[in-house]
Scaffold this active site. Structure first.
Site, mmCIF file in Angstrom:
data_model
loop_
_atom_site.group_PDB
_atom_site.id
_atom_site.type_symbol
_atom_site.label_atom_id
_atom_site.label_comp_id
_atom_site.label_asym_id
_atom_site.label_seq_id
_atom_site.Cartn_x
_atom_site.Cartn_y
_atom_site.Cartn_z
ATOM 1 N N LEU A 1 28.859 55.556 40.537
ATOM 2 C CA LEU A 1 29.455 56.476 39.384
ATOM 3 C C LEU A 1 29.035 56.836 38.051
ATOM 4 O O LEU A 1 28.844 57.592 37.961
ATOM 5 C CB LEU A 1 31.090 56.609 39.728
ATOM 6 C CG LEU A 1 31.542 57.142 39.195
ATOM 7 C CD1 LEU A 1 31.851 58.881 39.181
ATOM 8 C CD2 LEU A 1 33.124 56.506 38.934
ATOM 9 N N SER A 27 33.019 56.790 31.072
ATOM 10 C CA SER A 27 34.357 57.382 30.483
ATOM 11 C C SER A 27 34.355 58.916 31.534
ATOM 12 O O SER A 27 35.228 59.526 32.477
ATOM 13 C CB SER A 27 34.716 57.930 28.909
ATOM 14 O OG SER A 27 34.837 56.261 28.997
ATOM 15 N N THR A 46 27.664 47.081 40.359
ATOM 16 C CA THR A 46 28.009 45.921 41.008
ATOM 17 C C THR A 46 27.623 46.216 42.520
ATOM 18 O O THR A 46 27.859 47.003 43.392
ATOM 19 C CB THR A 46 29.221 45.731 41.101
ATOM 20 O OG1 THR A 46 29.459 45.857 39.606
ATOM 21 C CG2 THR A 46 29.495 44.249 41.568
ATOM 22 N N GLY A 86 37.444 22.993 19.290
ATOM 23 C CA GLY A 86 35.747 23.065 19.072
ATOM 24 C C GLY A 86 34.996 23.172 20.294
ATOM 25 O O GLY A 86 33.918 23.680 20.895
ATOM 26 N N GLU A 107 35.996 50.653 35.572
ATOM 27 C CA GLU A 107 37.000 50.498 36.415
ATOM 28 C C GLU A 107 37.360 51.816 35.467
ATOM 29 O O GLU A 107 39.388 51.654 35.460
ATOM 30 C CB GLU A 107 37.351 49.991 37.058
ATOM 31 C CG GLU A 107 36.787 49.536 38.325
ATOM 32 C CD GLU A 107 37.136 48.655 39.373
ATOM 33 O OE1 GLU A 107 37.935 49.483 40.162
ATOM 34 O OE2 GLU A 107 36.428 48.347 39.888
HETATM 35 C C1 LIG Z 1 29.020 44.633 34.894
HETATM 36 C C2 LIG Z 1 29.485 46.158 34.679
HETATM 37 C C3 LIG Z 1 29.719 46.896 36.101
HETATM 38 C C4 LIG Z 1 29.873 47.857 36.068
HETATM 39 N N1 LIG Z 1 30.145 48.085 37.869
HETATM 40 C C5 LIG Z 1 29.986 49.398 37.656
HETATM 41 C C6 LIG Z 1 30.056 49.627 39.491
HETATM 42 O O1 LIG Z 1 30.371 48.968 40.354
HETATM 43 N N2 LIG Z 1 30.208 51.143 39.763
HETATM 44 C C7 LIG Z 1 30.555 51.868 38.385
HETATM 45 O O2 LIG Z 1 30.359 53.596 38.881
HETATM 46 N N3 LIG Z 1 30.572 51.250 37.036
HETATM 47 C C8 LIG Z 1 29.944 50.607 37.228
HETATM 48 N N4 LIG Z 1 30.341 50.476 35.930
HETATM 49 C C9 LIG Z 1 30.771 50.783 34.816
HETATM 50 C C10 LIG Z 1 31.961 50.615 34.041
HETATM 51 O O3 LIG Z 1 32.864 52.104 34.819
HETATM 52 C C11 LIG Z 1 31.363 51.791 33.138
HETATM 53 O O4 LIG Z 1 31.164 51.114 31.312
HETATM 54 C C12 LIG Z 1 33.096 52.224 32.040
HETATM 55 O O5 LIG Z 1 33.454 53.501 32.553
HETATM 56 C C13 LIG Z 1 32.876 52.876 30.873
HETATM 57 O O6 LIG Z 1 31.677 53.740 30.313
HETATM 58 P P1 LIG Z 1 30.425 53.157 29.697
HETATM 59 O O7 LIG Z 1 30.045 51.892 29.160
HETATM 60 O O8 LIG Z 1 29.640 54.430 29.895
HETATM 61 O O9 LIG Z 1 31.661 53.932 28.344
HETATM 62 P P2 LIG Z 1 31.779 54.936 27.142
HETATM 63 O O10 LIG Z 1 32.346 55.769 28.231
HETATM 64 O O11 LIG Z 1 30.626 55.889 26.683
HETATM 65 O O12 LIG Z 1 32.988 54.487 26.326
HETATM 66 C C14 LIG Z 1 32.374 54.177 25.146
HETATM 67 C C15 LIG Z 1 33.637 53.889 24.076
HETATM 68 O O13 LIG Z 1 34.426 55.026 24.341
HETATM 69 C C16 LIG Z 1 35.703 55.203 24.340
HETATM 70 N N5 LIG Z 1 35.811 57.093 24.711
HETATM 71 C C17 LIG Z 1 35.486 57.409 25.745
HETATM 72 N N6 LIG Z 1 36.068 58.632 25.767
HETATM 73 C C18 LIG Z 1 36.902 58.663 25.050
HETATM 74 C C19 LIG Z 1 38.136 59.604 24.998
HETATM 75 N N7 LIG Z 1 38.441 60.230 25.773
HETATM 76 N N8 LIG Z 1 39.512 59.588 24.335
HETATM 77 C C20 LIG Z 1 39.654 57.880 23.684
HETATM 78 N N9 LIG Z 1 38.310 56.997 24.062
HETATM 79 C C21 LIG Z 1 37.648 56.986 25.020
HETATM 80 C C22 LIG Z 1 35.860 53.869 25.506
HETATM 81 O O14 LIG Z 1 37.158 53.941 26.197
HETATM 82 C C23 LIG Z 1 34.830 53.215 24.985
HETATM 83 O O15 LIG Z 1 35.726 52.564 24.238
HETATM 84 C C24 LIG Z 1 30.329 48.419 35.452
HETATM 85 C C25 LIG Z 1 29.737 48.005 33.719
HETATM 86 C C26 LIG Z 1 29.656 46.604 33.871
HETATM 87 C C27 LIG Z 1 29.160 46.660 32.239
#
Ligand SMILES: Cc1cc2nc3c(=O)[nH]c(=O)nc-3n(C[C@H](O)[C@H](O)[C@H](O)COP(=O)(O)OP(=O)(O)OC[C@H]3O[C@@H](n4cnc5c(N)ncnc54)[C@H](O)[C@@H]3O)c2cc1C
Length: 383
Positions: A125, A132, A158, A343, A366
């Site tokens: 995704l 997000s 993942t 520590g 997620e």
């Molecule tokens: C180890 C790991 C495993 C993962 N596994 C998968 C997987 O299997 N499949 C998959 O598809 N994804 C996976 N992900 C991705 C994960 O779901 C995303 O990292 C997550 O959804 C956040 O997206 P982003 O990192 O782009 O952060 P962003 O969306 O850029 O968010 C950055 C910050 O802005 C905030 N923010 C964004 N929009 C808003 C809003 N409207 N209002 C308030 N705050 C907001 C967020 O809360 C966050 O604090 C994985 C991530 C990691 C690190």
């Protein structure tokens, strides 16, 4: 109202706890240190029946309820976040979309090996510019005759580049809807398809023994029959999958919090300063009491959300609440546990150090905690 677990659920908890203590705990620290996905523990988790837990026996699953799945995930997470991630992503994100939205042919083709744990499947995704805001996916799929031609990339996926990975579900733009918004569909891409590459990512703060990948699609051609469910339903399918996935992240938060508490209680009773165990200082006993209370509340909200799902009642609000609350309870418990270790809690030879790092993902993956608050606000009519 009956709060007791069934005998089968109690037996499951005991057997997964024994397994996690005996097979995962001894190797978890070294695997984390070396950033290594373990095929050995994967094989043992598969043999224990930890994949396909909620899938019908018809497709090789265990036919259990969601509470049982949560209990198993919780018990693995009580010992190690990386292994719990492999199990939770394997079930909720890998198997889930195929089981709930796949055609009979797709289910017969893919599920038996995923449920036996011989294979893993990724959930594609997130993209570099669509986290997000997942509906802003840029990966495209264009129909050419009876094949979809996919171009684009995904990030943080993942279980997508292990030697066992047999494919990924990828959200793609397949056109434009009548209202001008993108038409999003889920397409199944098998590992080894020309034009598809999954590259393992390293350097994570947490879940270092779990497999995380970037996916690249470069004129990758897959047959039209690899469309998952009706064309244009992809975003809906992904969001529904995440509702279930949030319960497993909640279970990881609960299990991790329990692991922190168990370690902190044991250490606080053993460590003496000023001539007595540090747990005898009221300030420390109160920390442990707060942890016990928060874990109890977290377990109630998580199991209730799972119960709603098992009763086929709406559970989206409760799943978001459970994910949000359990991950924040683990945050507080990991913090207390490190504090109580002093520590030593900052050193790698103490497991609380790993729990402290592993916790952070639960507030981000997620759907971040901010996104969960948005979901809950909408569902209570505040937004
Ligand atoms: C180890 C790991 C495993 C993962 N596994 C998968 C997987 O299997 N499949 C998959 O598809 N994804 C996976 N992900 C991705 C994960 O779901 C995303 O990292 C997550 O959804 C956040 O997206 P982003 O990192 O782009 O952060 P962003 O969306 O850029 O968010 C950055 C910050 O802005 C905030 N923010 C964004 N929009 C808003 C809003 N409207 N209002 C308030 N705050 C907001 C967020 O809360 C966050 O604090 C994985 C991530 C990691 C690190």
């Amino acid at each position: 109202m009956d709060f007791s677990l069934s005998m089968e659920q109690e037996i499951l908890r005991n057997s997964v706890r024994d397994f996690a203590e005996n097979e995962i705990k001894p190797v978890a620290r070294e695997l984390d240190e070396k950033e290594t996905f373990s095929y050995d523990t994967m094989r043992k988790m598969a043999a224990l029946g930890l994949f396909g837990m909620f899938v019908s026996e018809k497709y090789g699953g265990q036919g259990m309820d969601y509470i049982s799945y949560a209990i198993a995930t919780e018990e693995i997470a009580r010992v190690d976040g990386s292994h719990a991630a492999t199990v939770a992503a394997g079930n909720s994100l890998g198997i889930g979309p195929l089981y709930y939205f796949g055609s009979e042919e797709q289910k017969q083709k893919y599920l038996p090996k995923l449920c036996s744990g011989e294979a893993l499947w990724g959930f594609g995704l997130t993209e570099p510019d669509a986290g997000s805001d997942a509906s802003n996916s840029k990966t495209t799929a264009v129909l050419d005759g009876d094949q979809w031609v996919i171009n684009g990339s995904k990030i943080f996926i993942t279980n997508a580049s292990t030697k066992l990975t047999s494919g990924v579900t990828s959200l793609c733009r397949t056109g434009t809807r009548e209202d001008g918004r993108p038409e999003l569909s889920c397409i199944l891409v098998e590992a080894g398809t020309p034009g598809f590459e999954a590259r393992e990512m390293h350097g994570k703060l947490m879940w270092r023994a779990s497999n995380t990948s970037e996916l690249y699609f470069d004129d990758c051609r897959v047959p039209d029959e690899n469309m998952l469910g009706p064309r244009g339903n992809g975003f809906h399918q992904m969001m529904q999958t995440l509702d279930g996935g949030r319960l497993s992240i909640g279970a990881m938060g609960l299990g991790g919090a329990q692991g922190c508490y168990d370690l902190a209680l044991k250490y606080s009773r053993e460590r003496t300063q000023f001539g007595k165990p540090i747990s005898n200082f009221q300030v420390n006993a109160f920390k442990l009491a707060d942890m016990a209370l928060e874990i109890e509340c977290a377990r109630l909200i998580l199991y209730k959300a799972c119960w709603l799902r098992d009763q086929q009642k709406p559970f989206g609000k409760e799943a978001a609440m459970a994910k949000l609350h359990c991950s924040e309870v683990m945050y507080r418990c990991a913090n207390h546990a490190v504090q109580l270790h002093g520590g030593y809690g900052l050193m790698k030879e103490y497991d609380v150090e790993r729990f402290y790092r592993d916790q952070k993902l639960l507030e981000i993956g997620e759907g971040t905690s901010e996104v969960q608050r948005i979901v809950i606000s909408r569902l209570i009519g505040a937004l």
